[in-house]
Design a protein around this motif. Structure first.
Motif, PDB file in Angstrom:
ATOM      1  N   SER A 273       7.806   9.317   6.905  1.00 15.87           N
ATOM      2  CA  SER A 273       7.649  10.301   7.978  1.00 15.87           C
ATOM      3  C   SER A 273       6.196  10.356   8.454  1.00 15.87           C
ATOM      4  O   SER A 273       5.917  10.395   9.658  1.00 15.87           O
ATOM      5  CB  SER A 273       8.114  11.667   7.456  1.00 15.87           C
ATOM      6  OG  SER A 273       7.672  12.695   8.306  1.00 15.87           O
ATOM      7  N   ALA A 274       5.264  10.321   7.503  1.00 16.11           N
ATOM      8  CA  ALA A 274       3.838  10.381   7.854  1.00 16.11           C
ATOM      9  C   ALA A 274       3.428   9.168   8.693  1.00 16.11           C
ATOM     10  O   ALA A 274       2.750   9.291   9.719  1.00 16.11           O
ATOM     11  CB  ALA A 274       2.992  10.457   6.581  1.00 16.11           C
TER      12      ALA A 274
ATOM     13  N   LYS B 126       0.816  -1.220   0.000  1.00 12.63           N
ATOM     14  CA  LYS B 126       0.000   0.000   0.000  1.00 12.63           C
ATOM     15  C   LYS B 126       0.851   1.272   0.000  1.00 12.63           C
ATOM     16  O   LYS B 126       0.505   2.262  -0.646  1.00 12.63           O
ATOM     17  CB  LYS B 126      -0.977  -0.014   1.176  1.00 12.63           C
ATOM     18  CG  LYS B 126      -2.198  -0.888   0.893  1.00 12.63           C
ATOM     19  CD  LYS B 126      -3.089  -1.047   2.117  1.00 12.63           C
ATOM     20  CE  LYS B 126      -4.385  -1.795   1.761  1.00 12.63           C
ATOM     21  NZ  LYS B 126      -5.116  -2.253   2.946  1.00 12.63           N
ATOM     22  N   ALA B 127       1.987   1.254   0.716  1.00 14.15           N
ATOM     23  CA  ALA B 127       2.837   2.454   0.741  1.00 14.15           C
ATOM     24  C   ALA B 127       3.442   2.717  -0.642  1.00 14.15           C
ATOM     25  O   ALA B 127       3.641   3.877  -1.025  1.00 14.15           O
ATOM     26  CB  ALA B 127       3.931   2.312   1.794  1.00 14.15           C
ATOM     27  N   LEU B 128       3.725   1.655  -1.400  1.00 12.48           N
ATOM     28  CA  LEU B 128       4.247   1.856  -2.764  1.00 12.48           C
ATOM     29  C   LEU B 128       3.141   2.389  -3.681  1.00 12.48           C
ATOM     30  O   LEU B 128       3.395   3.221  -4.563  1.00 12.48           O
ATOM     31  CB  LEU B 128       4.818   0.547  -3.325  1.00 12.48           C
ATOM     32  CG  LEU B 128       5.926  -0.131  -2.502  1.00 12.48           C
ATOM     33  CD1 LEU B 128       6.393  -1.417  -3.182  1.00 12.48           C
ATOM     34  CD2 LEU B 128       7.111   0.812  -2.285  1.00 12.48           C
ATOM     35  N   LEU B 129       1.928   1.918  -3.448  1.00 12.63           N
ATOM     36  CA  LEU B 129       0.784   2.412  -4.231  1.00 12.63           C
ATOM     37  C   LEU B 129       0.505   3.884  -3.940  1.00 12.63           C
ATOM     38  O   LEU B 129      -0.121   4.574  -4.757  1.00 12.63           O
ATOM     39  CB  LEU B 129      -0.470   1.585  -3.904  1.00 12.63           C
ATOM     40  CG  LEU B 129      -0.460   0.119  -4.348  1.00 12.63           C
ATOM     41  CD1 LEU B 129      -1.606  -0.641  -3.687  1.00 12.63           C
ATOM     42  CD2 LEU B 129      -0.559  -0.003  -5.861  1.00 12.63           C
TER      43      LEU B 129
ATOM     44  N   ALA C 283      -0.834   8.443   6.074  1.00 16.00           N
ATOM     45  CA  ALA C 283      -0.647   7.154   6.765  1.00 16.00           C
ATOM     46  C   ALA C 283      -1.833   6.232   6.485  1.00 16.00           C
ATOM     47  O   ALA C 283      -1.665   5.025   6.278  1.00 16.00           O
ATOM     48  CB  ALA C 283      -0.476   7.370   8.269  1.00 16.00           C
ATOM     49  N   LEU C 284      -3.040   6.798   6.449  1.00 14.41           N
ATOM     50  CA  LEU C 284      -4.212   5.966   6.167  1.00 14.41           C
ATOM     51  C   LEU C 284      -4.193   5.428   4.729  1.00 14.41           C
ATOM     52  O   LEU C 284      -4.706   4.330   4.471  1.00 14.41           O
ATOM     53  CB  LEU C 284      -5.515   6.743   6.412  1.00 14.41           C
ATOM     54  CG  LEU C 284      -6.749   5.845   6.564  1.00 14.41           C
ATOM     55  CD1 LEU C 284      -6.793   5.207   7.950  1.00 14.41           C
ATOM     56  CD2 LEU C 284      -8.045   6.614   6.315  1.00 14.41           C
TER      57      LEU C 284
ATOM     58  N   GLY D   8      -3.802  19.233   0.268  1.00 20.31           N
ATOM     59  CA  GLY D   8      -3.565  19.513   1.687  1.00 20.31           C
ATOM     60  C   GLY D   8      -3.666  18.291   2.586  1.00 20.31           C
ATOM     61  O   GLY D   8      -4.096  18.388   3.746  1.00 20.31           O
ATOM     62  N   LEU D   9      -3.263  17.122   2.080  1.00 18.92           N
ATOM     63  CA  LEU D   9      -3.386  15.901   2.900  1.00 18.92           C
ATOM     64  C   LEU D   9      -2.407  15.946   4.071  1.00 18.92           C
ATOM     65  O   LEU D   9      -1.247  16.335   3.927  1.00 18.92           O
ATOM     66  CB  LEU D   9      -3.150  14.651   2.042  1.00 18.92           C
ATOM     67  CG  LEU D   9      -4.131  14.406   0.891  1.00 18.92           C
ATOM     68  CD1 LEU D   9      -3.868  13.038   0.244  1.00 18.92           C
ATOM     69  CD2 LEU D   9      -5.592  14.491   1.347  1.00 18.92           C
ATOM     70  N   THR D  10      -2.893  15.528   5.213  1.00 21.06           N
ATOM     71  CA  THR D  10      -2.096  15.526   6.446  1.00 21.06           C
ATOM     72  C   THR D  10      -1.306  14.223   6.586  1.00 21.06           C
ATOM     73  O   THR D  10      -1.522  13.260   5.833  1.00 21.06           O
ATOM     74  CB  THR D  10      -3.027  15.629   7.666  1.00 21.06           C
ATOM     75  OG1 THR D  10      -3.876  14.466   7.661  1.00 21.06           O
ATOM     76  CG2 THR D  10      -3.897  16.879   7.588  1.00 21.06           C
ATOM     77  N   ASP D  11      -0.441  14.192   7.595  1.00 14.56           N
ATOM     78  CA  ASP D  11       0.267  12.945   7.906  1.00 14.56           C
ATOM     79  C   ASP D  11      -0.721  11.809   8.170  1.00 14.56           C
ATOM     80  O   ASP D  11      -0.521  10.677   7.718  1.00 14.56           O
ATOM     81  CB  ASP D  11       1.147  13.130   9.152  1.00 14.56           C
ATOM     82  CG  ASP D  11       2.475  13.811   8.824  1.00 14.56           C
ATOM     83  OD1 ASP D  11       2.764  14.028   7.624  1.00 14.56           O
ATOM     84  OD2 ASP D  11       3.210  14.124   9.777  1.00 14.56           O
ATOM     85  N   ALA D  12      -1.762  12.110   8.929  1.00 17.04           N
ATOM     86  CA  ALA D  12      -2.738  11.063   9.259  1.00 17.04           C
ATOM     87  C   ALA D  12      -3.376  10.513   7.985  1.00 17.04           C
ATOM     88  O   ALA D  12      -3.572   9.298   7.837  1.00 17.04           O
ATOM     89  CB  ALA D  12      -3.819  11.616  10.191  1.00 17.04           C
ATOM     90  N   GLU D  13      -3.674  11.404   7.042  1.00 18.54           N
ATOM     91  CA  GLU D  13      -4.330  10.972   5.810  1.00 18.54           C
ATOM     92  C   GLU D  13      -3.367  10.172   4.924  1.00 18.54           C
ATOM     93  O   GLU D  13      -3.748   9.147   4.350  1.00 18.54           O
ATOM     94  CB  GLU D  13      -4.922  12.195   5.093  1.00 18.54           C
ATOM     95  CG  GLU D  13      -6.137  12.730   5.873  1.00 18.54           C
ATOM     96  CD  GLU D  13      -6.480  14.188   5.617  1.00 18.54           C
ATOM     97  OE1 GLU D  13      -7.321  14.716   6.367  1.00 18.54           O
ATOM     98  OE2 GLU D  13      -5.915  14.805   4.697  1.00 18.54           O
TER      99      GLU D  13
END
Lengths: 335, 335
Positions: B226-227, B50-53, B74-75, B67-72
């Motif tokens: 980092s996220a 998923k992280a590669l996607l 990471a999700l 404006g995506l956040t770290d939380a977004e």
């Protein structure tokens, strides 16, 4: 590794996962008719022996004196899904013993049947020990204690009088000593005793034929097989392998799953008992392997409708969250 | 069978079940540093990639523009438990794309985190596609489409423009072609492509170091690592292995589980990528095997607190419904 390929899980036309295991098929004298893998190595039977644990309840006359029904006897042999009929039946067994849910020592867990769990949650309640998949087995031991005028408290402990009676039944059925040396602790706090896979199969060959059992065990086994065949829903529940199989075959096949990939079956007409253990503990593999084995072992006995049921259970389609077919779980060698 | 023993499950002092599998440890050039079992045989990476996607979402600038956040972010890399923060974060991603839950093509399922499922049930509602463990990945693809002014409809299909972009990222990261010949269908209706286990490890060695990646991928990978390190709860959830591991180690270890017993990890400080596949698909075994491997591979880097966390994750106590210890799941050879 003596273990053989039992089942495979496919996706996109490839084998994604593979399950190994062992299979013992014996007759009621203990002769190994077919042994694949290390069939003399010990396994914890877990929930597969619940019907053997119920033998004293019937043999002693306790079940009759307490007026237990087929549904209640079937629940004593069950790993149920915590559906409403299971919970009500467990309650009735406790009532017959003059007890309530507080007497159960199995612990509480959410029903394994998803819709039942959701219903309990939407009622705002949590699960009780009645929802525990083993509540029928425990209620059976409490009935046995009540019939003998014994305090049921501590009935899960190896030293309790009813626990000694059911352990003795296991020893007689399997011809293997059950002592602290082969003892483990099960999920419901009852002991479980590691015995050779072949001995487990022999116990169920005897459960099916009644031969090489005491006469008391033989008639109790016949009563329990009849009860389970009449009430297959009670033994497992909606959509479950054991229920599906026995609802179709009635007394011609008895089967029972156990945690960590153990399955047993009896084929009374062939005089055979079966025990399967997947090496990795996967129940999905034990199910398809048992269905494929039954298809083959009982071949002369099966109608085309019988074959269709067994074939369907030996080769189960996997669908994703959108209902699209992604692969299958099937007995090894069926690809 | 090339597979080696990865993990064992004990009860009553005996090994009750045993899990086999394969382990590939590579550097970012694709060199196999350690190969146990058939590391060149293909596996479906499932959710591990998923992280590669998510690389194109960051690399194209879409994440910043929306404006995506770290939380977004990471999700977008997550297989989450359907807890309230996961569901809300997925909703916010869809809102950033000008879309709603109706746009998700992953299908609905009950939250895997039991308490979250009970809460949804007790509200009298059913689960939505937001509760699907893959909803963040899907929302990420919808954000990518929105940023490019594309109709997201059909984004799960291999021919859709955003699906082609993320598939291309997988090909670049792993140096393996992704075509219909190695394609399977995942639980969430996205394709999953079978690739050698060693290539999967290499993809995560590169994800960790940024070397042998395009410069765009390298900076996107750094942003995603980092996220995820900032928001480890978003990647999995309460009590989950990935969350526990990354909450402790931060950017020093990236890891991700996938269905059917796949695990990947990156150890940026060592320049290593890891991929594990259990033969039978058991995730419990992949977890303890990864923890034991990390304990060993990163040994010079770990403090005693680090070692304690990894040791705990490599040897997990099993308790029954009454909270009594019945055995453990542990990496093989730790007995």
């Amino acid at each position: 590794m003596d273990d053989i390929a039992l089942a495979e899980v496919t996706r996109g036309g490839r084998v994604e996962s593979l399950h190994l295991g062992r299979i013992a098929v014996t007759d009621d004298t203990g002769r190994v008719i077919r042994g694949l893998g290390a069939v003399e190595a010990p396994v914890f039977p877990r929930s597969t022996v619940k019907a053997l644990l119920a033998l004293p309840l019937v043999e002693t006359g306790a079940a009759d004196r307490l007026g237990l029904t087929d549904a209640e006897l079937a629940l004593a042999c069950a790993s149920h899904g915590g559906e409403i009929p299971h919970v009500r039946t467990a309650s009735r067994m406790l009532a017959a013993a003059g007890q309530s849910v507080a007497c159960l020592e199995c612990g509480a867990h959410w029903p394994s049947f998803e819709a039942a769990a959701r219903a309990v949650a939407s009622d705002g309640a949590g699960p009780t020990a009645l929802h525990n998949n083993c509540s029928g087995k425990h209620a059976g031991l409490i009935c046995l204690a009540a019939d003998q005028g014994l305090d049921p408290k501590g009935y899960v402990d190896p030293a309790h009088a009813v626990q000694r009676q059911v352990t003795s039944a296991l020893e007689m059925a399997t011809s293997v000593p059950h002592t602290e040396r082969n003892r483990g602790l099960d999920g419901c706090s009852m002991p479980t005793y590691a015995i050779p896979l072949s001995a487990l199969a022999t116990g169920f060959a005897r459960f099916g034929t009644g031969r090489n059992f005491s006469s008391g065990h033989a008639s109790a086994a016949a009563r329990l097989r009849s009860a389970v065949a009449s009430e297959p829903f009670m033994v497992a529940g909606s959509g479950r392998f054991d229920t599906t199989l026995m609802a179709h075959f009635g007394q011609r096949i008895f089967c029972k799953m156990g945690a960590e990939g153990v399955m047993v079956a009896a084929l009374p007409e062939c005089g055979l008992g079966i025990a399967i253990k997947t090496s990795d503990g996967a129940n999905r593999a034990a199910e398809v392997a048992l269905a494929a084995l039954l298809l083959e072992l009982g071949a002369p006995l099966w109608s085309s409708a019988d074959q269709e049921v067994l074939h369907g259970l030996s080769c189960q389609v996997l669908k994703n969250w959108n209902g699209r077919e992604v692969g299958m779980v099937r007995a090894a060698g069926k690809g």
